[in-house]
Design an enzyme around this catalytic site. Sequence first.
Site, PDB file in Angstrom:
ATOM      1  N   ASP A  21       1.116  -1.034   0.117  1.00 57.34           N
ATOM      2  CA  ASP A  21      -0.044  -0.294  -0.107  1.00 57.34           C
ATOM      3  C   ASP A  21       0.699   1.472   0.265  1.00 57.34           C
ATOM      4  O   ASP A  21       2.396   0.933   0.281  1.00 57.34           O
ATOM      5  CB  ASP A  21      -1.008  -0.192   1.061  1.00 57.34           C
ATOM      6  CG  ASP A  21      -0.433  -0.123   2.227  1.00 57.34           C
ATOM      7  OD1 ASP A  21      -1.185  -1.008   3.144  1.00 57.34           O
ATOM      8  OD2 ASP A  21       0.692  -0.151   2.255  1.00 57.34           O
TER       9      ASP A  21
ATOM     10  N   LYS B 268      -3.689   3.547  -1.681  1.00 58.51           N
ATOM     11  CA  LYS B 268      -5.158   5.308  -2.193  1.00 58.51           C
ATOM     12  C   LYS B 268      -3.700   6.056  -2.586  1.00 58.51           C
ATOM     13  O   LYS B 268      -2.830   6.256  -1.678  1.00 58.51           O
ATOM     14  CB  LYS B 268      -6.130   5.549  -0.572  1.00 58.51           C
ATOM     15  CG  LYS B 268      -6.760   5.862  -1.297  1.00 58.51           C
ATOM     16  CD  LYS B 268      -7.890   6.927  -0.431  1.00 58.51           C
ATOM     17  CE  LYS B 268      -7.179   7.193   1.110  1.00 58.51           C
ATOM     18  NZ  LYS B 268      -7.856   7.019   1.986  1.00 58.51           N
TER      19      LYS B 268
ATOM     20  N   MET C 171      -1.419  10.121  12.187  1.00 57.40           N
ATOM     21  CA  MET C 171      -2.355  10.299  11.590  1.00 57.40           C
ATOM     22  C   MET C 171      -3.315  11.513  12.412  1.00 57.40           C
ATOM     23  O   MET C 171      -4.390  11.090  12.228  1.00 57.40           O
ATOM     24  CB  MET C 171      -3.136   8.587  11.899  1.00 57.40           C
ATOM     25  CG  MET C 171      -2.602   7.479  11.342  1.00 57.40           C
ATOM     26  SD  MET C 171      -3.672   6.461  11.205  1.00 57.40           S
ATOM     27  CE  MET C 171      -3.846   5.401  12.630  1.00 57.40           C
TER      28      MET C 171
HETATM   29  N1  SAH Z   1       2.045   1.209  10.157  1.00 58.55           N
HETATM   30  C1  SAH Z   1       3.127   2.474  10.239  1.00 58.55           C
HETATM   31  C2  SAH Z   1       1.945   4.080  10.574  1.00 58.55           C
HETATM   32  C3  SAH Z   1       1.053   3.533   9.818  1.00 58.55           C
HETATM   33  S1  SAH Z   1      -0.492   4.908  10.573  1.00 58.55           S
HETATM   34  C4  SAH Z   1       4.149   2.303  11.823  1.00 58.55           C
HETATM   35  O1  SAH Z   1       4.415   1.305  12.220  1.00 58.55           O
HETATM   36  O2  SAH Z   1       4.738   3.073  11.402  1.00 58.55           O
HETATM   37  C5  SAH Z   1       0.116   5.915   9.470  1.00 58.55           C
HETATM   38  C6  SAH Z   1       0.796   7.606   9.956  1.00 58.55           C
HETATM   39  O3  SAH Z   1       1.888   6.707  10.580  1.00 58.55           O
HETATM   40  C7  SAH Z   1       0.754   8.069   9.441  1.00 58.55           C
HETATM   41  O4  SAH Z   1      -0.655   9.042   9.044  1.00 58.55           O
HETATM   42  C8  SAH Z   1       1.974   9.493  10.242  1.00 58.55           C
HETATM   43  O5  SAH Z   1       0.863   9.901  11.576  1.00 58.55           O
HETATM   44  C9  SAH Z   1       2.872   8.216  10.384  1.00 58.55           C
HETATM   45  N2  SAH Z   1       3.419   7.622   9.597  1.00 58.55           N
HETATM   46  C10 SAH Z   1       4.200   6.530   9.122  1.00 58.55           C
HETATM   47  N3  SAH Z   1       5.273   6.752   7.764  1.00 58.55           N
HETATM   48  C11 SAH Z   1       6.033   8.096   8.126  1.00 58.55           C
HETATM   49  C12 SAH Z   1       6.631   8.744   7.961  1.00 58.55           C
HETATM   50  N4  SAH Z   1       7.622   8.710   7.092  1.00 58.55           N
HETATM   51  N5  SAH Z   1       6.509  10.023   9.013  1.00 58.55           N
HETATM   52  C13 SAH Z   1       6.096  10.424   9.361  1.00 58.55           C
HETATM   53  N6  SAH Z   1       5.293  10.250   9.724  1.00 58.55           N
HETATM   54  C14 SAH Z   1       4.752   8.830   9.236  1.00 58.55           C
END
Ligand code: SAH
Length: 519
Positions: free
Chosen positions: A44, A66, A184
Amino acid sequence: MNDELLNPGQKGRVVLVSAGPGDPGLITAAGLEYLASADVVVYDALSSPKLLAHVQLDAELIYVGKRGGNHAKTQDEINDILVQKAKSGKLVIRLKGGDAYLFGRGAEELAYLAKHGVDAIALPGVTAGVAAPMMAGIPVTHRKIASTVTLVTGHEDPTKDETAVDYQSLAGLIAKGGTVCFYMGVGRLSLICDVLQSHGLAADTPAALVQWGTTPQQRHIVTNLGKAVTDVEKAGISSPAIILVGQVAAISEPGLDFFTRRPLFGQTILITRTRQQASAFGSQLGYLGADVIEAPTIDIVPPDDWADVDAVIKDVKNYDWLILTSRNGVTAMRDRMAEMKLDARHLAGVKIAAIGSATAESLEDELKIIPDLVPTKFVAESLAAELIAKHDVAGKKMLLLRADIARPALPELLAEAGAQITEHVIYQTKLADGLTDETLLALREKRVDWVTFTSSSTARNMVDLLGSEKDLLKDCKLASIGPITSKTMTDLGLPIDVEASQSDIPGLVAALVDVVKPK
Ligand code: SAH
């Protein structure tokens, strides 16, 4: 990893691989091994697209996120795809950003698979809430400041009574120095800041936002609960970002900012050489922090017929000198020799000249041969001058294996000095079919800081490939590998913002670092 060996008799199965937060280097070693043996990859939006370069060429890639105009697949549709592909006997890799279980519904997918009789496992990963702050210079815990770190979804409306997030407790933890990482949460930043303050936190409680953490596009701001909303608007920070609240956000210790201090950080650099050659250049620039876009303008193709080249390689002992003028030439010669079951001993007794350090290096790497001559300046004229000055070339037989588009200077100068030159085309360069969508989009959106030209043909081809959009180059700065390329650029009407003083890739990298770094 040989999945069959690890799981004898297992046919189809799913491995839920945590892809890490963005930098493709942050997947785990186990995750990468599984990815490399995947039959099907279901991925995704947040899993790093660069990771897909590691999958087998015939693997099926299924995008379920998306992006752009695409509608995301529903969770039910994703579950169905996983079950179907696994039941058809495939090794299915479900790639998810960050850690697959952390706000990622990974556990739901695994449970669903088990319920439907599909064997599935999950691998943990590096999560954005911890990794993004690290790359912005912020440790999420600190021996003296922060003893707790809480990972929280910012997705829920904090003002709703039924919110599962206990903001009062979060405020209490933050008041004691603890750190809270909201995922998020950018869309609800204002509410989050207000609710935390309504639970007693001061407006000057430190906060930070890190967008696209660990990637070359990373941006961050350090702010506080009182002014976070204004600062975020000013800086234009949006999702995906981590909102960090707590005293650690205010730490600014020298050394912790290593990621953003890299000399080319924040620079988007287009590289125009062939895909085969791009990787070494690209990884050097990437290591220095640049966001590298590969825009190959040249395709390397074999000569129309190998017969003549094979014949001279076979008879190479008839020559006093063999001259090679590029890495591609060395690679092609090595391949032809391998084809004819010849090894480096076949070249014994023939003197070898290389036009520059890269050619010399690949002679060493690929054939274990150290050239007899590498000129001090890596251009044809220097090679000719030094051959003539240091070696008696009159009457000597010289074999030049070159590209179809090489300038005539080298053979002409050597022939004038009395050498007998035999020339053969060992590879041809063709105009690439077109620029990639990624390249065109970046140029049109004016996101490209530098376009690098590593030969005259890269400059000519770039202009050809852009056609009526040639003026897009006016919004970029242009870097040239050396005087010959610069001359071509000038003829094409392209201004030169920097020229390497040593005409090779390390020279060009050094020149870029030099102009970019703040004086
Ligand atoms: N499973 C993922 C989180 C998924 S929820 C993890 O463990 O990181 C998606 C959220 O993760 C985004 O809305 C943002 O808040 C955060 N996120 C994911 N990648 C990011 C990145 N490279 N930099 C900052 N925030 C990130």
